[in-house]
Design a protein around this motif. Structure first.
Motif, PDB file in Angstrom:
ATOM      1  N   VAL A  22       0.849  -1.195   0.000  1.00 53.53           N
ATOM      2  CA  VAL A  22       0.000   0.000   0.000  1.00 53.53           C
ATOM      3  C   VAL A  22       0.884   1.243   0.000  1.00 53.53           C
ATOM      4  CG1 VAL A  22      -1.795   1.273   1.231  1.00 53.53           C
ATOM      5  CG2 VAL A  22      -1.801  -1.240   1.253  1.00 53.53           C
ATOM      6  N   LYS A  23       0.546   2.169  -0.900  1.00 59.02           N
ATOM      7  CA  LYS A  23       1.270   3.431  -0.970  1.00 59.02           C
ATOM      8  C   LYS A  23       0.281   4.596  -0.911  1.00 59.02           C
ATOM      9  CE  LYS A  23       5.363   1.829  -1.194  1.00 59.02           C
ATOM     10  NZ  LYS A  23       6.248   2.044  -0.024  1.00 59.02           N
ATOM     11  N   GLY A  24       0.513   5.482   0.032  1.00 58.84           N
ATOM     12  CA  GLY A  24      -0.330   6.659   0.160  1.00 58.84           C
ATOM     13  C   GLY A  24       0.115   7.764  -0.765  1.00 58.84           C
ATOM     14  N   PRO A  25      -0.584   8.887  -0.736  1.00 59.76           N
ATOM     15  CA  PRO A  25      -0.236  10.020  -1.604  1.00 59.76           C
ATOM     16  C   PRO A  25       1.220  10.446  -1.403  1.00 59.76           C
ATOM     17  CG  PRO A  25      -2.369  10.377  -0.567  1.00 59.76           C
ATOM     18  CD  PRO A  25      -1.796   9.160   0.072  1.00 59.76           C
ATOM     19  N   GLY A  26       1.952  10.561  -2.502  1.00 58.19           N
ATOM     20  CA  GLY A  26       3.338  11.009  -2.440  1.00 58.19           C
ATOM     21  C   GLY A  26       4.340   9.931  -2.108  1.00 58.19           C
ATOM     22  N   ASP A  27       3.869   8.733  -1.788  1.00 58.31           N
ATOM     23  CA  ASP A  27       4.786   7.642  -1.437  1.00 58.31           C
ATOM     24  C   ASP A  27       5.105   6.836  -2.687  1.00 58.31           C
ATOM     25  OD1 ASP A  27       6.340   6.039   0.091  1.00 58.31           O
ATOM     26  OD2 ASP A  27       4.715   5.077   1.204  1.00 58.31           O
ATOM     27  N   ARG A  28       6.260   6.202  -2.684  1.00 60.48           N
ATOM     28  CA  ARG A  28       6.654   5.382  -3.835  1.00 60.48           C
ATOM     29  C   ARG A  28       7.367   4.127  -3.345  1.00 60.48           C
ATOM     30  NH1 ARG A  28      12.031   5.788  -4.998  1.00 60.48           N
ATOM     31  NH2 ARG A  28      13.206   7.447  -3.949  1.00 60.48           N
ATOM     32  N   LEU A  29       7.499   3.172  -4.240  1.00 63.73           N
ATOM     33  CA  LEU A  29       8.170   1.927  -3.889  1.00 63.73           C
ATOM     34  C   LEU A  29       9.654   2.160  -3.611  1.00 63.73           C
ATOM     35  CD1 LEU A  29       6.719  -0.643  -6.461  1.00 63.73           C
ATOM     36  CD2 LEU A  29       6.299  -0.579  -3.998  1.00 63.73           C
ATOM     37  N   GLN A  30      10.138   1.570  -2.533  1.00 63.11           N
ATOM     38  CA  GLN A  30      11.560   1.563  -2.249  1.00 63.11           C
ATOM     39  C   GLN A  30      12.201   0.371  -2.960  1.00 63.11           C
ATOM     40  OE1 GLN A  30      12.866   4.148  -0.310  1.00 63.11           O
ATOM     41  NE2 GLN A  30      10.773   4.866  -0.623  1.00 63.11           N
ATOM     42  N   ASP A  31      13.513   0.449  -3.141  1.00 66.38           N
ATOM     43  CA  ASP A  31      14.205  -0.599  -3.893  1.00 66.38           C
ATOM     44  C   ASP A  31      13.991  -1.981  -3.288  1.00 66.38           C
ATOM     45  OD1 ASP A  31      15.164   1.044  -5.824  1.00 66.38           O
ATOM     46  OD2 ASP A  31      17.218   1.132  -5.104  1.00 66.38           O
ATOM     47  N   HIS A  32      14.105  -2.084  -1.960  1.00 64.93           N
ATOM     48  CA  HIS A  32      13.975  -3.409  -1.352  1.00 64.93           C
ATOM     49  C   HIS A  32      12.551  -3.933  -1.446  1.00 64.93           C
ATOM     50  CE1 HIS A  32      12.564  -0.846   1.809  1.00 64.93           C
ATOM     51  NE2 HIS A  32      12.444  -1.802   2.698  1.00 64.93           N
ATOM     52  N   GLN A  33      11.544  -3.060  -1.493  1.00 62.59           N
ATOM     53  CA  GLN A  33      10.167  -3.492  -1.712  1.00 62.59           C
ATOM     54  C   GLN A  33       9.972  -3.966  -3.146  1.00 62.59           C
ATOM     55  OE1 GLN A  33       8.322   0.216  -0.637  1.00 62.59           O
ATOM     56  NE2 GLN A  33       7.937  -0.443   1.478  1.00 62.59           N
ATOM     57  N   ARG A  34      10.524  -3.213  -4.075  1.00 60.46           N
ATOM     58  CA  ARG A  34      10.411  -3.591  -5.489  1.00 60.46           C
ATOM     59  C   ARG A  34      11.048  -4.958  -5.738  1.00 60.46           C
ATOM     60  NH1 ARG A  34       9.219  -0.729  -9.879  1.00 60.46           N
ATOM     61  NH2 ARG A  34       9.261   1.225  -8.691  1.00 60.46           N
ATOM     62  N   ARG A  35      12.183  -5.199  -5.092  1.00 60.11           N
ATOM     63  CA  ARG A  35      12.850  -6.489  -5.302  1.00 60.11           C
ATOM     64  C   ARG A  35      11.998  -7.645  -4.803  1.00 60.11           C
ATOM     65  NH1 ARG A  35      17.420  -3.270  -3.898  1.00 60.11           N
ATOM     66  NH2 ARG A  35      17.413  -3.958  -1.728  1.00 60.11           N
ATOM     67  N   TRP A  36      11.312  -7.474  -3.675  1.00 55.04           N
ATOM     68  CA  TRP A  36      10.430  -8.534  -3.186  1.00 55.04           C
ATOM     69  C   TRP A  36       9.260  -8.749  -4.150  1.00 55.04           C
ATOM     70  CZ3 TRP A  36      10.506 -12.659  -0.551  1.00 55.04           C
ATOM     71  CH2 TRP A  36      11.266 -12.801   0.598  1.00 55.04           C
ATOM     72  N   LEU A  37       8.648  -7.672  -4.623  1.00 51.83           N
ATOM     73  CA  LEU A  37       7.509  -7.807  -5.528  1.00 51.83           C
ATOM     74  C   LEU A  37       7.920  -8.504  -6.819  1.00 51.83           C
ATOM     75  CD1 LEU A  37       6.001  -4.252  -4.974  1.00 51.83           C
ATOM     76  CD2 LEU A  37       4.989  -6.405  -4.210  1.00 51.83           C
TER      77      LEU A  37
END
Length: 558
Positions: A521-536
């Motif tokens: 879940v990402k709220g307004p103005g938030d973006r995926l971090q590298d370590h989150q992207r790697r898990w996804l």
């Protein structure tokens, strides 16, 4: 084997003394060969003091600093007036009364009104007002370079005693040999941790200790002093010659040396000494050091050197984070050098969807998404890094708590001491293999449930007991296939420090279908971090359903 010590009841007014003595006795019994005869004699003298006197000494050791005003020592539980207990500590040499102080130390020991009283005449002669701040007073007095003198000479009319604690190097050494670090303070551990946590019982043998030689203790203390000097602002080039050389046989000490060199390199670069920064990072085995070295080479336009080192690093990367950093660096270097870009794996496109929701007043964006997405047939739970780490911790409990040398060197470890060392999994490869094999045999559910019941409440770096309820456990075991668990656990084992975080926030169970989906879940103005992207991306590569939910607030759009 050394008998396992027990923690004191928090109902005991002197529980801190009992726990303090537990630490001291453990080191005396378990590490006695690493102590000098003088140090062992001092410990014997400490334990021979009367209980109220030992209790006051323990209080002083646990407090910050080594100077104490008698008027600020209030411990009714001693069973003896503080003044009397202090007199006995003075007589036995554990504290000095009326020590000699330089001007900076004096100002640290006094309040602003007290400083004005001590230097009233000096302030008047300088034409400074009575309400002068402590900072200005200090600057003025320091400029006159007064010689050190005893507290009673600085302030003859003071109705208070100042004492200085002796033997702190001994207490620091005891703390180091017990904890294996100087990060944990006496007060944090003795006053809080011992009484508020349950610990896994691991057998102890002499080779379980943090240190096997006094030389190792000395190397640690030298590195600790170097780090303190860095933190105090001393120039890195003056500290560099005092950094101990690479030792032999103690992997966790080498890991600590790597962290020291990483920080020394950072500060050397900031201080305008790139040559020292490159040397320190080249000598550091820390997972971040090589990438920092490469980026600095790039900024210095030493592109050929950077390319050669980056190519070598890609053949044996220090974790996924370094791989991504190396890929970005090498893309930039190809443009500078005209090289062909090394082939990188194609990565899947991450599914995403948006929700437009009313903004809750008291809850998080994850809660708002959970409330909207959850249904009776497909309940949604907020688990983030807790559920999958928890299942891993329960299944692999025997491997995580195996009594290997250097893993548990006192009875109150919250986690194995080598948990984040590069060889943690390698040393336990067969044990982890046996745990993960149960995912193929079908025994894993019974093993996880048994560990949940048997170990419940024991402090673990992976299992957050209030979150991992029995209902959540049952739902997860019903809906998450063992093949998925095995894939996820194997990725965790590739880098336990890095991969324990970045897992999706929510999990949506579909019990009737026996499957599930994870949602970041990402709220307004938030973006995926590298370590989150790697898990996804890992999940998508292996057929595990994941998505990113971008939440926008209706009020912001109106």
């Amino acid at each position: 084997m050394t008998p396992r010590p027990q923690t004191a009841s928090l109902d005991d007014p002197l529980y801190y003394l009992r726990n303090f003595e537990t630490v001291v006795n453990w080191v005396h019994q378990h590490h006695g060969d690493l102590l000098t005869a003088e140090e062992r004699t001092s410990i014997g003298a400490l334990m021979a003091l009367d209980q109220p006197v030992r209790a006051l000494l323990a209080r002083l050791v646990m407090r910050s600093g080594e100077l104490f005003r008698e008027s600020r020592l209030n411990y009714a539980e001693l069973g003896l007036p503080v003044a009397d207990a202090l007199d006995r500590l003075i007589d036995s040499g554990w504290v000095d009364v009326d020590p000699e102080l330089d001007i900076d130390t004096l100002f640290n020991a006094l309040t602003a009104p007290e400083c004005r009283a001590v230097f009233a005449q000096t302030l008047a002669e300088a034409g400074l007002p009575r309400a002068t701040s402590k900072k200005i007073m200090r600057a003025h007095i320091v400029s006159e370079a007064p010689a050190p003198r005893r507290f009673s000479h600085w302030w003859p009319i003071a109705e208070d005693r100042l004492v200085a604690l002796n033997h702190m190097p001994l207490f620091d050494r005891i703390r180091l040999m017990f904890f294996g670090n100087l990060r944990q303070s006496w007060s944090d551990f003795v006053l809080v941790e011992l009484g508020h946590h349950a610990y896994e019982q691991v057998p102890f043998t002499p080779d379980s200790r943090a240190f096997q030689s006094r030389e190792d203790v000395e190397r640690y203390l030298k590195m600790h002093l170097c780090r303190q000097r860095l933190d105090d602002g001393e120039r890195p080039d003056s500290i560099w010659p005092d950094v101990p050389d690479t030792g032999t046989g103690n992997a966790w000490l080498e890991s600590r040396r790597g962290r020291l060199l990483l920080e020394l390199g950072r500060q050397a670069e900031r201080a305008g000494n790139p040559g020292l920064a490159l040397t320190a990072w080249s000598d550091s085995g820390h997972r971040e050091a090589r990438l920092r070295q490469l980026r600095l080479l790039e900024r210095q336009k030493r592109f050929d050197e950077a390319w050669t080192l980056a190519t070598k690093a890609m053949a044996a990367p220090r974790g996924d984070a370094e791989v991504r950093g190396l890929e970005r660096l090498m893309r930039r270097l190809t443009k500078k050098l005209g090289h062909d870009l090394p082939e990188t794996p194609r990565r899947p496109k991450i599914p995403e969807f948006s929700l437009h929701l009313p903004q809750p007043r008291l809850h998080s964006v994850e809660w708002a998404a959970l409330e909207h997405l959850g249904t009776d047939d497909a309940p949604v739970c907020y688990v983030e890094n807790t559920l999958l780490n928890g299942l891993f911790g329960l299944l692999c409990w025997p491997a995580l708590y195996a009594p290997l040398p250097g893993a548990f060197f006192h009875p109150f470890h919250m986690a194995p001491a080598d948990l984040h060392r590069e060889d943690f999994v390698e040393r336990r490869q067969n044990l982890f293999g046996a745990c993960l094999a149960t995912l193929d045999s079908g025994d894993y559910k019974a093993r996880i449930r048994h560990a949940w019941r048997e170990k419940r409440g024991i402090t673990s770096p992976f299992v957050i007991w209030p979150v991992l309820t029995e209902d959540l456990l049952d739902m997860a075991l019903h809906c998450i296939p063992p093949a998925h668990l095995k894939l996820i656990f194997l990725r965790l084992l590739r880098d336990l420090k890095e991969h324990r975080s970045g897992l999706p926030d929510l999990i949506r169970f579909r019990p009737d279908a026996g499957d599930y989906e994870m949602i970041e879940v990402k709220g307004p103005g938030d973006r995926l971090q590298d370590h989150q992207r790697r898990w996804l991306e890992f999940c998508l590569d292996h057929g595990i359903q994941v998505a990113v939910c971008y939440v926008r607030w209706l009020e912001a759009e109106s």
